[in-house]
Write a protein that holds these residues in place. Structure first.
Motif, PDB file in Angstrom:
ATOM      1  N   LEU A  95     -93.190 -37.506   7.134  1.00 29.96           N
ATOM      2  CA  LEU A  95     -93.376 -38.178   5.850  1.00 29.96           C
ATOM      3  C   LEU A  95     -92.198 -37.924   4.917  1.00 29.96           C
ATOM      4  CD1 LEU A  95     -97.164 -37.436   5.427  1.00 29.96           C
ATOM      5  CD2 LEU A  95     -96.159 -39.726   5.530  1.00 29.96           C
ATOM      6  N   LEU A  96     -91.663 -36.712   4.946  1.00 26.49           N
ATOM      7  CA  LEU A  96     -90.529 -36.404   4.078  1.00 26.49           C
ATOM      8  C   LEU A  96     -89.302 -37.231   4.465  1.00 26.49           C
ATOM      9  CD1 LEU A  96     -89.423 -34.738   1.743  1.00 26.49           C
ATOM     10  CD2 LEU A  96     -88.796 -32.964   3.410  1.00 26.49           C
ATOM     11  N   ILE A  97     -89.009 -37.317   5.731  1.00 24.25           N
ATOM     12  CA  ILE A  97     -87.875 -38.131   6.175  1.00 24.25           C
ATOM     13  C   ILE A  97     -88.102 -39.592   5.816  1.00 24.25           C
ATOM     14  CG2 ILE A  97     -86.607 -38.955   8.209  1.00 24.25           C
ATOM     15  CD1 ILE A  97     -87.253 -36.154   9.461  1.00 24.25           C
ATOM     16  N   THR A  98     -89.336 -40.053   5.941  1.00 23.65           N
ATOM     17  CA  THR A  98     -89.675 -41.423   5.576  1.00 23.65           C
ATOM     18  C   THR A  98     -89.439 -41.671   4.088  1.00 23.65           C
ATOM     19  OG1 THR A  98     -91.295 -41.532   7.378  1.00 23.65           O
ATOM     20  CG2 THR A  98     -91.535 -43.130   5.589  1.00 23.65           C
ATOM     21  N   ALA A  99     -89.845 -40.714   3.261  1.00 26.09           N
ATOM     22  CA  ALA A  99     -89.632 -40.845   1.812  1.00 26.09           C
ATOM     23  C   ALA A  99     -88.152 -40.866   1.476  1.00 26.09           C
ATOM     24  CB  ALA A  99     -90.331 -39.705   1.075  1.00 26.09           C
ATOM     25  N   VAL A 100     -87.372 -40.029   2.118  1.00 21.70           N
ATOM     26  CA  VAL A 100     -85.930 -39.978   1.870  1.00 21.70           C
ATOM     27  C   VAL A 100     -85.268 -41.275   2.331  1.00 21.70           C
ATOM     28  CG1 VAL A 100     -83.786 -38.860   2.636  1.00 21.70           C
ATOM     29  CG2 VAL A 100     -85.716 -37.477   1.818  1.00 21.70           C
ATOM     30  N   ALA A 101     -85.671 -41.791   3.481  1.00 21.33           N
ATOM     31  CA  ALA A 101     -85.093 -43.052   3.964  1.00 21.33           C
ATOM     32  C   ALA A 101     -85.307 -44.160   2.950  1.00 21.33           C
ATOM     33  CB  ALA A 101     -85.709 -43.421   5.312  1.00 21.33           C
ATOM     34  N   HIS A 102     -86.505 -44.208   2.380  1.00 21.86           N
ATOM     35  CA  HIS A 102     -86.818 -45.262   1.408  1.00 21.86           C
ATOM     36  C   HIS A 102     -86.044 -45.087   0.103  1.00 21.86           C
ATOM     37  CE1 HIS A 102     -89.119 -48.269  -0.736  1.00 21.86           C
ATOM     38  NE2 HIS A 102     -89.396 -47.392  -1.682  1.00 21.86           N
ATOM     39  N   ALA A 103     -85.956 -43.850  -0.380  1.00 22.72           N
ATOM     40  CA  ALA A 103     -85.375 -43.610  -1.707  1.00 22.72           C
ATOM     41  C   ALA A 103     -83.866 -43.412  -1.686  1.00 22.72           C
ATOM     42  CB  ALA A 103     -86.037 -42.388  -2.349  1.00 22.72           C
ATOM     43  N   THR A 132     -90.322 -24.489   3.530  1.00 24.71           N
ATOM     44  CA  THR A 132     -89.204 -24.811   4.426  1.00 24.71           C
ATOM     45  C   THR A 132     -88.645 -26.190   4.115  1.00 24.71           C
ATOM     46  OG1 THR A 132     -90.154 -23.461   6.199  1.00 24.71           O
ATOM     47  CG2 THR A 132     -88.509 -25.104   6.836  1.00 24.71           C
ATOM     48  N   LEU A 133     -89.517 -27.154   3.908  1.00 25.25           N
ATOM     49  CA  LEU A 133     -89.060 -28.517   3.627  1.00 25.25           C
ATOM     50  C   LEU A 133     -88.302 -28.593   2.310  1.00 25.25           C
ATOM     51  CD1 LEU A 133     -92.161 -30.535   4.855  1.00 25.25           C
ATOM     52  CD2 LEU A 133     -90.012 -30.123   6.074  1.00 25.25           C
ATOM     53  N   THR A 134     -88.747 -27.831   1.316  1.00 26.68           N
ATOM     54  CA  THR A 134     -88.016 -27.766   0.044  1.00 26.68           C
ATOM     55  C   THR A 134     -86.623 -27.196   0.255  1.00 26.68           C
ATOM     56  OG1 THR A 134     -90.071 -27.545  -1.215  1.00 26.68           O
ATOM     57  CG2 THR A 134     -88.040 -26.793  -2.284  1.00 26.68           C
ATOM     58  N   GLU A 135     -86.534 -26.140   1.071  1.00 23.97           N
ATOM     59  CA  GLU A 135     -85.223 -25.557   1.378  1.00 23.97           C
ATOM     60  C   GLU A 135     -84.324 -26.561   2.079  1.00 23.97           C
ATOM     61  OE1 GLU A 135     -87.017 -21.027   2.055  1.00 23.97           O
ATOM     62  OE2 GLU A 135     -86.295 -22.215   3.756  1.00 23.97           O
ATOM     63  N   LEU A 136     -84.887 -27.332   3.009  1.00 24.30           N
ATOM     64  CA  LEU A 136     -84.082 -28.306   3.753  1.00 24.30           C
ATOM     65  C   LEU A 136     -83.586 -29.427   2.842  1.00 24.30           C
ATOM     66  CD1 LEU A 136     -86.135 -28.445   7.061  1.00 24.30           C
ATOM     67  CD2 LEU A 136     -83.894 -27.385   6.718  1.00 24.30           C
ATOM     68  N   LEU A 137     -84.394 -29.832   1.880  1.00 23.90           N
ATOM     69  CA  LEU A 137     -83.918 -30.810   0.899  1.00 23.90           C
ATOM     70  C   LEU A 137     -82.719 -30.260   0.135  1.00 23.90           C
ATOM     71  CD1 LEU A 137     -87.295 -32.161  -0.534  1.00 23.90           C
ATOM     72  CD2 LEU A 137     -85.619 -33.480   0.781  1.00 23.90           C
ATOM     73  N   GLU A 138     -82.828 -29.022  -0.286  1.00 19.01           N
ATOM     74  CA  GLU A 138     -81.719 -28.408  -1.033  1.00 19.01           C
ATOM     75  C   GLU A 138     -80.475 -28.296  -0.163  1.00 19.01           C
ATOM     76  OE1 GLU A 138     -80.709 -24.302  -3.537  1.00 19.01           O
ATOM     77  OE2 GLU A 138     -82.698 -24.609  -2.689  1.00 19.01           O
ATOM     78  N   GLU A 139     -80.665 -27.889   1.083  1.00 14.75           N
ATOM     79  CA  GLU A 139     -79.532 -27.692   1.990  1.00 14.75           C
ATOM     80  C   GLU A 139     -78.839 -28.997   2.354  1.00 14.75           C
ATOM     81  OE1 GLU A 139     -81.242 -25.516   5.257  1.00 14.75           O
ATOM     82  OE2 GLU A 139     -81.920 -23.911   3.907  1.00 14.75           O
ATOM     83  N   THR A 140     -79.537 -30.108   2.236  1.00 13.73           N
ATOM     84  CA  THR A 140     -78.945 -31.411   2.547  1.00 13.73           C
ATOM     85  C   THR A 140     -78.642 -32.218   1.280  1.00 13.73           C
ATOM     86  OG1 THR A 140     -81.197 -32.253   2.923  1.00 13.73           O
ATOM     87  CG2 THR A 140     -79.923 -31.596   4.864  1.00 13.73           C
ATOM     88  N   ASP A 141     -78.654 -31.542   0.141  1.00 16.54           N
ATOM     89  CA  ASP A 141     -78.284 -32.152  -1.147  1.00 16.54           C
ATOM     90  C   ASP A 141     -79.157 -33.355  -1.493  1.00 16.54           C
ATOM     91  OD1 ASP A 141     -76.145 -30.312  -1.593  1.00 16.54           O
ATOM     92  OD2 ASP A 141     -74.915 -31.468  -0.198  1.00 16.54           O
ATOM     93  N   LEU A 142     -80.451 -33.197  -1.287  1.00 17.10           N
ATOM     94  CA  LEU A 142     -81.403 -34.259  -1.597  1.00 17.10           C
ATOM     95  C   LEU A 142     -82.366 -33.791  -2.687  1.00 17.10           C
ATOM     96  CD1 LEU A 142     -82.001 -35.456   2.043  1.00 17.10           C
ATOM     97  CD2 LEU A 142     -80.998 -36.822   0.203  1.00 17.10           C
ATOM     98  N   PRO A 143     -82.910 -34.715  -3.464  1.00 15.43           N
ATOM     99  CA  PRO A 143     -83.750 -34.335  -4.603  1.00 15.43           C
ATOM    100  C   PRO A 143     -85.036 -33.631  -4.183  1.00 15.43           C
ATOM    101  CG  PRO A 143     -82.989 -36.613  -4.812  1.00 15.43           C
ATOM    102  CD  PRO A 143     -82.674 -36.172  -3.414  1.00 15.43           C
ATOM    103  N   ALA A 144     -85.378 -32.577  -4.885  1.00 18.44           N
ATOM    104  CA  ALA A 144     -86.586 -31.814  -4.589  1.00 18.44           C
ATOM    105  C   ALA A 144     -87.843 -32.647  -4.754  1.00 18.44           C
ATOM    106  CB  ALA A 144     -86.649 -30.573  -5.478  1.00 18.44           C
ATOM    107  N   GLU A 145     -87.805 -33.641  -5.651  1.00 18.60           N
ATOM    108  CA  GLU A 145     -88.997 -34.445  -5.893  1.00 18.60           C
ATOM    109  C   GLU A 145     -89.400 -35.312  -4.703  1.00 18.60           C
ATOM    110  OE1 GLU A 145     -85.659 -36.560  -8.331  1.00 18.60           O
ATOM    111  OE2 GLU A 145     -86.260 -34.503  -7.808  1.00 18.60           O
ATOM    112  N   ARG A 146     -88.538 -35.410  -3.705  1.00 15.37           N
ATOM    113  CA  ARG A 146     -88.907 -36.184  -2.519  1.00 15.37           C
ATOM    114  C   ARG A 146     -90.124 -35.565  -1.814  1.00 15.37           C
ATOM    115  NH1 ARG A 146     -86.523 -39.170  -4.953  1.00 15.37           N
ATOM    116  NH2 ARG A 146     -84.406 -39.959  -4.582  1.00 15.37           N
TER     117      ARG A 146
END
Length: 199
Positions: A95-103, A132-146
């Motif tokens: 779901l997180l990857i899906t949200a990032v793909a869309h946004a 872990t998912l929050t950390e991965l967003l940060e590590e890939t320079d993506l918004p935490a709100e995703r």
């Protein structure tokens, strides 16, 4: 004609992990776009005759470990064949990857997907855990709100649509790459995909 590659995969798939960076290199070399499509393989197995890993015969499970070691050694890819957090629920990371793909677009989704796969198979991190998912967003320079956006109904609907598209395309395993209507199942078919892209 649509020249984008549909990339169907499961976030806990070691085979997707072994092929992910090579797929990214092929996309760059052939200047192809990609649609990053995590899907629910529980639904796909139910209609395709597949079985979740722990329901497979013991000899199949044992040989899978042999093949994972062989491919990891052959490809020079660091891989823990029995990581601490596996089997693991794929829903949250999909779901997180899906949200990032869309946004944020498909390049961002490819980046995050690679990080999720590596977190499971190289770094032994729990990809079902929000921390872990929050950390991965940060590590890939993506918004935490995703992360919050990944839990909404629209994102779930998109993931369900990806899964139905995979079923309609005849997908039964992970990873599967579809280009111009032709399906390539497995990271060990990336050579064939490369030939296709070179035509």
């Amino acid at each position: 004609m649509d020249r984008a590659i549909d990339y169907y995969f499961a976030t806990p798939s070691p085979w997707a992990y072994l092929g992910h960076e090579r797929l990214a290199a092929l996309l760059a070399a052939h200047r192809r776009d990609v649609r990053v499509l995590p899907v629910d393989y529980g639904r796909i197995f139910a209609v395709s005759g597949g079985l979740p890993l722990l329901q497979r015969a013991a000899q199949r499970q044992a040989y899978r470990l042999v093949e994972l070691r062989r491919f990891a050694d052959h490809l020079g890819v660091a891989l823990n064949v029995q990581p601490r957090y596996f089997p693991v629920d794929a829903a949250a990371s999909s779901l997180l990857i899906t949200a990032v793909a869309h946004a944020d677009g498909m390049p961002a989704a490819m980046r995050l997907a690679g990080a999720v796969l590596a977190a499971c198979w190289r770094e032994e991190r729990d990809i079902a855990n929000d921390g872990t998912l929050t950390e991965l967003l940060e590590e890939t320079d993506l918004p935490a709100e995703r992360l919050a956006q990944s839990k909404d109904a629209d994102t779930l609907a998109r993931l369900e649509a990806h899964t139905q598209a995979a079923i309609d395309a005849g997908v039964f395993g992970a990873p599967t790459y579809v280009v111009e209507g032709e399906m390539f199942w497995g990271q060990d078919r990336l050579d064939f995909l490369q030939r296709k892209l070179g035509l």
